[in-house]
Every structure is written in C-alpha cells, then in structure tokens.
Design a protein around this motif. Structure first.
Motif, PDB file in Angstrom:
ATOM      1  N   ASN A  31       0.829  -1.212   0.000  1.00  9.72           N
ATOM      2  CA  ASN A  31       0.000   0.000   0.000  1.00  9.72           C
ATOM      3  C   ASN A  31       0.860   1.257   0.000  1.00  9.72           C
ATOM      4  O   ASN A  31       0.516   2.256  -0.638  1.00  9.72           O
ATOM      5  CB  ASN A  31      -0.953  -0.002   1.191  1.00  9.72           C
ATOM      6  N   ARG A  32       1.990   1.215   0.682  1.00  9.06           N
ATOM      7  CA  ARG A  32       2.885   2.367   0.720  1.00  9.06           C
ATOM      8  C   ARG A  32       3.460   2.665  -0.668  1.00  9.06           C
ATOM      9  O   ARG A  32       3.507   3.821  -1.077  1.00  9.06           O
ATOM     10  CB  ARG A  32       4.017   2.107   1.709  1.00  9.06           C
ATOM     11  N   HIS A  33       3.877   1.627  -1.396  1.00  7.12           N
ATOM     12  CA  HIS A  33       4.443   1.916  -2.714  1.00  7.12           C
ATOM     13  C   HIS A  33       3.346   2.272  -3.711  1.00  7.12           C
ATOM     14  O   HIS A  33       3.570   3.067  -4.615  1.00  7.12           O
ATOM     15  CB  HIS A  33       5.386   0.800  -3.198  1.00  7.12           C
ATOM     16  N   GLN A  34       2.139   1.765  -3.532  1.00  4.79           N
ATOM     17  CA  GLN A  34       1.038   2.187  -4.399  1.00  4.79           C
ATOM     18  C   GLN A  34       0.648   3.634  -4.113  1.00  4.79           C
ATOM     19  O   GLN A  34       0.343   4.396  -5.034  1.00  4.79           O
ATOM     20  CB  GLN A  34      -0.159   1.251  -4.237  1.00  4.79           C
ATOM     21  N   ASN A  35       0.670   4.028  -2.847  1.00  8.82           N
ATOM     22  CA  ASN A  35       0.400   5.420  -2.500  1.00  8.82           C
ATOM     23  C   ASN A  35       1.489   6.337  -3.045  1.00  8.82           C
ATOM     24  O   ASN A  35       1.198   7.432  -3.526  1.00  8.82           O
ATOM     25  CB  ASN A  35       0.290   5.585  -0.977  1.00  8.82           C
ATOM     26  N   ALA A  36       2.725   5.876  -2.995  1.00  4.52           N
ATOM     27  CA  ALA A  36       3.819   6.683  -3.538  1.00  4.52           C
ATOM     28  C   ALA A  36       3.626   6.902  -5.036  1.00  4.52           C
ATOM     29  O   ALA A  36       3.898   7.990  -5.549  1.00  4.52           O
ATOM     30  CB  ALA A  36       5.159   6.008  -3.255  1.00  4.52           C
ATOM     31  N   PHE A  37       3.133   5.893  -5.749  1.00  2.85           N
ATOM     32  CA  PHE A  37       2.860   6.079  -7.173  1.00  2.85           C
ATOM     33  C   PHE A  37       1.723   7.078  -7.371  1.00  2.85           C
ATOM     34  O   PHE A  37       1.744   7.872  -8.303  1.00  2.85           O
ATOM     35  CB  PHE A  37       2.527   4.753  -7.870  1.00  2.85           C
ATOM     36  N   ALA A 144      10.256  14.817  -9.140  1.00  2.00           N
ATOM     37  CA  ALA A 144      11.499  14.121  -8.802  1.00  2.00           C
ATOM     38  C   ALA A 144      11.439  13.572  -7.381  1.00  2.00           C
ATOM     39  O   ALA A 144      11.837  12.424  -7.127  1.00  2.00           O
ATOM     40  CB  ALA A 144      12.692  15.064  -8.962  1.00  2.00           C
ATOM     41  N   PHE A 145      10.929  14.364  -6.462  1.00  2.00           N
ATOM     42  CA  PHE A 145      10.818  13.924  -5.070  1.00  2.00           C
ATOM     43  C   PHE A 145       9.827  12.764  -4.953  1.00  2.00           C
ATOM     44  O   PHE A 145      10.092  11.785  -4.261  1.00  2.00           O
ATOM     45  CB  PHE A 145      10.381  15.102  -4.190  1.00  2.00           C
ATOM     46  N   ALA A 146       8.684  12.856  -5.652  1.00  2.00           N
ATOM     47  CA  ALA A 146       7.682  11.788  -5.606  1.00  2.00           C
ATOM     48  C   ALA A 146       8.223  10.508  -6.237  1.00  2.00           C
ATOM     49  O   ALA A 146       7.973   9.409  -5.741  1.00  2.00           O
ATOM     50  CB  ALA A 146       6.401  12.236  -6.304  1.00  2.00           C
ATOM     51  N   ARG A 147       8.969  10.655  -7.329  1.00  3.03           N
ATOM     52  CA  ARG A 147       9.555   9.485  -7.977  1.00  3.03           C
ATOM     53  C   ARG A 147      10.575   8.815  -7.062  1.00  3.03           C
ATOM     54  O   ARG A 147      10.633   7.587  -6.952  1.00  3.03           O
ATOM     55  CB  ARG A 147      10.206   9.892  -9.291  1.00  3.03           C
ATOM     56  N   GLN A 148      11.358   9.608  -6.371  1.00  4.71           N
ATOM     57  CA  GLN A 148      12.324   9.063  -5.425  1.00  4.71           C
ATOM     58  C   GLN A 148      11.586   8.334  -4.298  1.00  4.71           C
ATOM     59  O   GLN A 148      11.978   7.229  -3.907  1.00  4.71           O
ATOM     60  CB  GLN A 148      13.199  10.173  -4.849  1.00  4.71           C
ATOM     61  N   GLY A 149      10.508   8.934  -3.791  1.00  8.84           N
ATOM     62  CA  GLY A 149       9.719   8.294  -2.736  1.00  8.84           C
ATOM     63  C   GLY A 149       9.108   6.976  -3.196  1.00  8.84           C
ATOM     64  O   GLY A 149       9.088   5.989  -2.460  1.00  8.84           O
ATOM     65  N   ASN A 151      10.260   4.985  -5.683  1.00  6.69           N
ATOM     66  CA  ASN A 151      11.322   3.987  -5.843  1.00  6.69           C
ATOM     67  C   ASN A 151      11.829   3.485  -4.490  1.00  6.69           C
ATOM     68  O   ASN A 151      12.123   2.301  -4.338  1.00  6.69           O
ATOM     69  CB  ASN A 151      12.457   4.535  -6.700  1.00  6.69           C
ATOM     70  N   ASP A 152      11.907   4.371  -3.486  1.00  2.00           N
ATOM     71  CA  ASP A 152      12.296   3.946  -2.138  1.00  2.00           C
ATOM     72  C   ASP A 152      11.278   2.965  -1.563  1.00  2.00           C
ATOM     73  O   ASP A 152      11.641   1.958  -0.954  1.00  2.00           O
ATOM     74  CB  ASP A 152      12.450   5.144  -1.202  1.00  2.00           C
ATOM     75  N   ALA A 153       9.988   3.258  -1.759  1.00  2.00           N
ATOM     76  CA  ALA A 153       8.934   2.382  -1.255  1.00  2.00           C
ATOM     77  C   ALA A 153       8.943   1.027  -1.970  1.00  2.00           C
ATOM     78  O   ALA A 153       8.729  -0.018  -1.351  1.00  2.00           O
ATOM     79  CB  ALA A 153       7.568   3.054  -1.398  1.00  2.00           C
ATOM     80  N   VAL A 154       9.212   1.043  -3.270  1.00  2.00           N
ATOM     81  CA  VAL A 154       9.300  -0.209  -4.037  1.00  2.00           C
ATOM     82  C   VAL A 154      10.467  -1.055  -3.526  1.00  2.00           C
ATOM     83  O   VAL A 154      10.330  -2.265  -3.321  1.00  2.00           O
ATOM     84  CB  VAL A 154       9.448   0.080  -5.548  1.00  2.00           C
ATOM     85  N   ILE A 155      11.602  -0.430  -3.306  1.00  2.00           N
ATOM     86  CA  ILE A 155      12.770  -1.167  -2.812  1.00  2.00           C
ATOM     87  C   ILE A 155      12.491  -1.758  -1.434  1.00  2.00           C
ATOM     88  O   ILE A 155      12.812  -2.922  -1.161  1.00  2.00           O
ATOM     89  CB  ILE A 155      14.022  -0.257  -2.803  1.00  2.00           C
ATOM     90  N   GLU A 156      11.874  -0.978  -0.560  1.00  2.00           N
ATOM     91  CA  GLU A 156      11.551  -1.470   0.780  1.00  2.00           C
ATOM     92  C   GLU A 156      10.603  -2.669   0.707  1.00  2.00           C
ATOM     93  O   GLU A 156      10.800  -3.679   1.392  1.00  2.00           O
ATOM     94  CB  GLU A 156      10.928  -0.338   1.600  1.00  2.00           C
TER      95      GLU A 156
END
Length: 198
Positions: A31-37, A144-149, A151-156
């Motif tokens: 859910n965190r990485h979906q929210n980040a997207f 850029a900040f949202a994309r970084q967030g 990608n960080d969530a996907v990695i986690e």
C-alpha cells in the motif's frame, strides 16, 4: 494440563502471530508503494495541466516555432497516456517502462522548448510566462521527489518480500511478483559524466 501441551499452544500462537505480522507487513508495504505512485500521478497531472498554459502563453511570441510547440504538446499527450496506462495496469513493469520512455520524451521536448524561449527576451520577461515557468520548475522538483519516494517504497517492499522468512509466505498471500521501479528511458545517458572540452 501437561507442560508439552502448554508449550505446543505457546509455539502455535507465536507462529500464527508471526504469520499475521508478515501478512500485515506485506500489505502495508504494498500500500505504501502504491500510495507513492499516486503521489507521482498527482504531480505529473499537475505538470500536464501546466504545459498547455505555458505553450498558449508562448504561442504569440513563437509564431515561427510552431514545430517545437506541437512537439511539446504531442510529448505531453504521450506522457499522459503512459501515466493512465500505468494507473490502469497497477504499475506493471511494462507500463512503468512505457511511462519512463514517454516522460523522457516530454523532458526532451521541454528542453528544446526552453532553448527556444531563451531566444525571445520579451517572452522571458512576460509575467504570466515567468509565473508558469516557476510553477513548472516547482512541479518538476515535486515529480522528482515523488519518484524518489516511490522507488524507495518499491525497494523497501521488494527487500522485505524477498527476505527470509517472508519469502516463504509472500507467494501464498498474493505477493508473487516484485514491484517495478520507475526509471526514465535516458537513465544511462544521465549517469554518464558530461564531456567538457576547450
């Protein structure tokens, strides 16, 4: 009650508790990485809404640069279609790659547009153009900040899902495929150091 029965019950409760914790962690991280997207989606839509206003403001000054203006609008439309495809397909790897390619095309078109604007000092001095340019720059930073967030969530999510022992349960709970990173198509070119010669 016998000691072995008590130990069996305690061990069973611990195992069930651990399984529940793994499931909840997988759901939370997904859910965190979906929210980040979704945050990327918000910023990209803001950018897509700003670009036509920027182009309309510039049209009067850039009558001889019609091809550049049309390229920006075309690239914007392709990027928007890529975003809609990525949203519709739950951020599949192919859709994210298509979005990355479309976004790289839009960035290239906007770069050419910015070079053209540099040749028109009266356009650069226009108050509405300055405001739109500032908003677009701010939005680019947010993207850029949202994309970084994201990608960080996907990695986690992927790291947790692939670690032991969650990897034993992830597939059972419907978390078979890894989440995909959002990478721009010109990633390799960006990472190369620019050549400087005198």
């Amino acid at each position: 009650m016998e000691l072995t029965t008590i130990i069996s019950i305690v061990v069973t409760v611990i195992i069930i508790g651990y399984i529940i914790a793994v499931y909840n962690s997988l759901v939370s991280l997904r859910n965190r990485h979906q929210n980040a997207f979704s945050q990327i989606d918000v910023q990209l839509k803001r950018r897509y809404d700003l670009i036509p206003n920027l182009v309309e403001t510039a049209k009067g000054y850039l009558k001889h640069e019609r091809e550049t203006l049309e390229a920006v609008i075309s690239a914007r439309n392709q990027a928007r279609a890529g975003l809609e495809s990525a949203m519709a397909s739950a951020q599949s790897a192919g859709a994210l790659q298509q979005l990355g390619v479309a976004e790289s095309g839009l960035q290239a078109a906007m770069g050419k547009f910015n070079l053209v604007v540099e040749d028109y000092p009266e356009l650069k001095a226009d108050a509405q153009m300055q405001q739109l340019s500032e908003e677009l720059t701010s939005t680019e930073n947010r993207v850029a900040f949202a994309r970084q967030g994201f990608n960080d969530a996907v990695i986690e999510y992927n790291e947790y899902k692939q670690s032991f022992p969650p990897i034993l349960l992830a597939g059972v709970f419907g978390h078979k495929a890894d989440a995909s990173l959002l990478e721009m198509a010109d990633r390799e070119q960006i990472q190369q150091a620019p050549s400087v010669s005198f």
